[in-house]
Design a protein around this motif. Structure first.
Motif, PDB file in Angstrom:
ATOM      1  N   THR A   7       0.852  -1.186   0.000  1.00 33.01           N
ATOM      2  CA  THR A   7       0.000   0.000   0.000  1.00 33.01           C
ATOM      3  C   THR A   7       0.889   1.237   0.000  1.00 33.01           C
ATOM      4  OG1 THR A   7      -0.112  -0.053   2.410  1.00 33.01           O
ATOM      5  CG2 THR A   7      -1.891  -1.136   1.206  1.00 33.01           C
ATOM      6  N   ASN A   8       0.344   2.310  -0.500  1.00 37.87           N
ATOM      7  CA  ASN A   8       1.059   3.589  -0.560  1.00 37.87           C
ATOM      8  C   ASN A   8       2.431   3.462  -1.224  1.00 37.87           C
ATOM      9  OD1 ASN A   8      -1.066   4.871   0.806  1.00 37.87           O
ATOM     10  ND2 ASN A   8      -0.238   4.227   2.766  1.00 37.87           N
ATOM     11  N   VAL A   9       2.432   2.815  -2.365  1.00 33.78           N
ATOM     12  CA  VAL A   9       3.674   2.634  -3.111  1.00 33.78           C
ATOM     13  C   VAL A   9       4.039   3.960  -3.758  1.00 33.78           C
ATOM     14  CG1 VAL A   9       4.752   1.408  -5.027  1.00 33.78           C
ATOM     15  CG2 VAL A   9       3.116   0.233  -3.556  1.00 33.78           C
ATOM     16  N   PRO A  10       5.279   4.416  -3.591  1.00 28.86           N
ATOM     17  CA  PRO A  10       5.695   5.651  -4.260  1.00 28.86           C
ATOM     18  C   PRO A  10       5.578   5.490  -5.783  1.00 28.86           C
ATOM     19  CG  PRO A  10       7.359   4.941  -2.673  1.00 28.86           C
ATOM     20  CD  PRO A  10       6.347   3.841  -2.781  1.00 28.86           C
ATOM     21  N   PRO A  11       5.252   6.575  -6.474  1.00 33.71           N
ATOM     22  CA  PRO A  11       5.042   6.479  -7.923  1.00 33.71           C
ATOM     23  C   PRO A  11       6.194   5.820  -8.684  1.00 33.71           C
ATOM     24  CG  PRO A  11       4.373   8.629  -7.133  1.00 33.71           C
ATOM     25  CD  PRO A  11       5.000   7.909  -5.968  1.00 33.71           C
ATOM     26  N   HIS A  12       7.420   6.109  -8.298  1.00 30.51           N
ATOM     27  CA  HIS A  12       8.543   5.540  -9.041  1.00 30.51           C
ATOM     28  C   HIS A  12       8.658   4.023  -8.829  1.00 30.51           C
ATOM     29  CE1 HIS A  12      10.375   6.200  -5.083  1.00 30.51           C
ATOM     30  NE2 HIS A  12      11.292   5.307  -5.423  1.00 30.51           N
ATOM     31  N   LEU A  15       5.447   1.599 -10.974  1.00 29.21           N
ATOM     32  CA  LEU A  15       5.691   1.074 -12.314  1.00 29.21           C
ATOM     33  C   LEU A  15       6.537  -0.199 -12.245  1.00 29.21           C
ATOM     34  CD1 LEU A  15       5.233   1.403 -15.326  1.00 29.21           C
ATOM     35  CD2 LEU A  15       7.291   2.807 -15.398  1.00 29.21           C
ATOM     36  N   ARG A  16       7.503  -0.203 -11.359  1.00 25.48           N
ATOM     37  CA  ARG A  16       8.363  -1.385 -11.204  1.00 25.48           C
ATOM     38  C   ARG A  16       7.546  -2.600 -10.762  1.00 25.48           C
ATOM     39  NH1 ARG A  16      12.372  -4.039 -12.956  1.00 25.48           N
ATOM     40  NH2 ARG A  16      13.724  -4.954 -11.414  1.00 25.48           N
ATOM     41  N   PHE A  17       6.706  -2.415  -9.740  1.00 22.94           N
ATOM     42  CA  PHE A  17       5.843  -3.507  -9.291  1.00 22.94           C
ATOM     43  C   PHE A  17       4.866  -3.914 -10.388  1.00 22.94           C
ATOM     44  CE2 PHE A  17       6.901  -2.184  -4.861  1.00 22.94           C
ATOM     45  CZ  PHE A  17       7.328  -3.419  -4.400  1.00 22.94           C
ATOM     46  N   ILE A  37      -3.004   3.851  -8.590  1.00 23.06           N
ATOM     47  CA  ILE A  37      -2.192   4.967  -9.083  1.00 23.06           C
ATOM     48  C   ILE A  37      -3.144   6.126  -9.397  1.00 23.06           C
ATOM     49  CG2 ILE A  37      -0.595   5.762 -10.867  1.00 23.06           C
ATOM     50  CD1 ILE A  37       0.211   2.797 -11.256  1.00 23.06           C
ATOM     51  N   PRO A  38      -2.985   7.283  -8.739  1.00 18.88           N
ATOM     52  CA  PRO A  38      -3.926   8.393  -8.936  1.00 18.88           C
ATOM     53  C   PRO A  38      -4.008   8.876 -10.388  1.00 18.88           C
ATOM     54  CG  PRO A  38      -2.477   8.831  -7.068  1.00 18.88           C
ATOM     55  CD  PRO A  38      -1.961   7.596  -7.738  1.00 18.88           C
TER      56      PRO A  38
END
Length: 96
Positions: A7-12, A15-17, A37-38
């Motif tokens: 949860t609350n994965v940083p935007p950068h 994409l990797r996940f 992703i917002p």
């Protein structure tokens, strides 16, 4: 592989996940992450749509493309190629 969706994965890292999940065929988890992703960018859309196409979820790929177009996002050649493959595999030349 991760046992649960972070949860609350940083935007950068999102994409990797997303790439990891799509490449492994875990499209359900990829979609849940994508939906968190917002403002998904074109690359995120391309990764998910290509993942659906590559793993044989052709209608989902085309439906996602329709959602992308409804948001007035301009696709690039890589994304169009993936959608064209899905349409061709379905025999749906009207959507190519």
């Amino acid at each position: 592989m991760l046992s649960k969706l972070p949860t609350n994965v940083p935007p950068h890292l999102s994409l990797r996940f997303l790439k990891i999940y799509c490449n492994s065929g875990d499209l359900q988890r990829a979609r849940r992450l994508f939906d968190q992703i917002p403002e998904p960018d074109l690359l995120a859309w391309t990764v998910l749509i290509s993942g659906y196409t590559r793993h044989g979820f052709l209608k989902e790929s085309i439906n996602l493309y329709a959602s992308l177009r409804a948001r007035r996002i301009v696709p690039d050649n890589l994304l169009l190629l993936s959608v064209a493959k899905a349409c061709a595999a379905l025999g749906d030349v009207r959507n190519v």
